[in-house]
Design an enzyme around this catalytic site. Structure first.
Site, PDB file in Angstrom:
ATOM      1  N   SER A  25       4.341  -4.834   8.699  1.00 30.68           N
ATOM      2  CA  SER A  25       3.790  -5.967   9.438  1.00 30.68           C
ATOM      3  C   SER A  25       2.416  -6.390   8.932  1.00 30.68           C
ATOM      4  O   SER A  25       1.813  -5.743   8.082  1.00 30.68           O
ATOM      5  CB  SER A  25       3.672  -5.667  10.934  1.00 30.68           C
ATOM      6  N   THR A  57       6.598 -11.016   6.051  1.00 24.88           N
ATOM      7  CA  THR A  57       6.516  -9.926   7.016  1.00 24.88           C
ATOM      8  C   THR A  57       6.499 -10.534   8.413  1.00 24.88           C
ATOM      9  O   THR A  57       6.789 -11.723   8.576  1.00 24.88           O
ATOM     10  CB  THR A  57       5.285  -9.022   6.740  1.00 24.88           C
ATOM     11  N   TYR A  58       6.190  -9.738   9.415  1.00 25.93           N
ATOM     12  CA  TYR A  58       6.112 -10.230  10.791  1.00 25.93           C
ATOM     13  C   TYR A  58       4.753  -9.858  11.371  1.00 25.93           C
ATOM     14  O   TYR A  58       4.060  -8.981  10.858  1.00 25.93           O
ATOM     15  CB  TYR A  58       7.251  -9.660  11.650  1.00 25.93           C
ATOM     16  N   GLY A  73       2.547  -0.854   6.012  1.00 25.30           N
ATOM     17  CA  GLY A  73       3.811  -0.490   5.388  1.00 25.30           C
ATOM     18  C   GLY A  73       3.858  -0.919   3.932  1.00 25.30           C
ATOM     19  O   GLY A  73       2.848  -0.919   3.226  1.00 25.30           O
ATOM     20  N   ALA A  74       5.048  -1.296   3.480  1.00 26.79           N
ATOM     21  CA  ALA A  74       5.246  -1.671   2.075  1.00 26.79           C
ATOM     22  C   ALA A  74       4.327  -2.813   1.650  1.00 26.79           C
ATOM     23  O   ALA A  74       3.839  -2.842   0.517  1.00 26.79           O
ATOM     24  CB  ALA A  74       6.702  -2.045   1.837  1.00 26.79           C
ATOM     25  N   ALA A  75       4.069  -3.759   2.551  1.00 23.05           N
ATOM     26  CA  ALA A  75       3.207  -4.902   2.230  1.00 23.05           C
ATOM     27  C   ALA A  75       1.794  -4.465   1.859  1.00 23.05           C
ATOM     28  O   ALA A  75       1.108  -5.151   1.096  1.00 23.05           O
ATOM     29  CB  ALA A  75       3.165  -5.884   3.396  1.00 23.05           C
TER      30      ALA A  75
END
Length: 116
Positions: A25, A57-58, A73-75
């Site tokens: 996110s 993403t959100y 996270g991954a972002a």
């Protein structure tokens, strides 16, 4: 015909935090969410001005007035703390209902410089 159009943009926000060991996110100060019209859990496109990365993403809320912009996270692997990013939200509109996007132009400390 319905078209996907820019709904809101937070332009040149500064990444204040990144946390790889997180579910994912982008965290955005609740005040900026309110001013821009971007909603919690809404899908957003992020563009990193420093390195050219673009990803989806959100949104999750960060405390009101904190000026936090956090990638998780991954972002978080796609940005660095201090990077300038553009946060874009889109909507599905008919020709008659679309007016114009809400755009926040940011200062380097994540205060709002201008609202268009």
């Amino acid at each position: 015909m319905m078209e996907i159009m820019l709904k809101a943009k937070i332009h040149m926000a500064t990444v204040t935090e990144k946390e790889i060991e997180y579910e994912g996110s982008i965290g955005i100060d609740e005040e900026l969410l309110e001013l821009s019209g971007i909603k919690i859990n809404e899908m957003v496109l992020i563009s990193d001005v420093n390195n050219g990365n673009r990803f989806i993403t959100y949104v999750i809320p960060e405390p009101r007035g904190s000026r936090k912009i956090s990638l998780n996270g991954a972002a978080a692997r796609l940005v660095e703390k201090g990077d300038k990013i553009i946060i874009m939200a889109f909507g599905l509109y008919s020709k008659d209902e679309y007016k114009s996007p809400k755009i926040l132009i940011m200062n380097s400390d994540n205060t709002v410089k201008e609202i268009r």
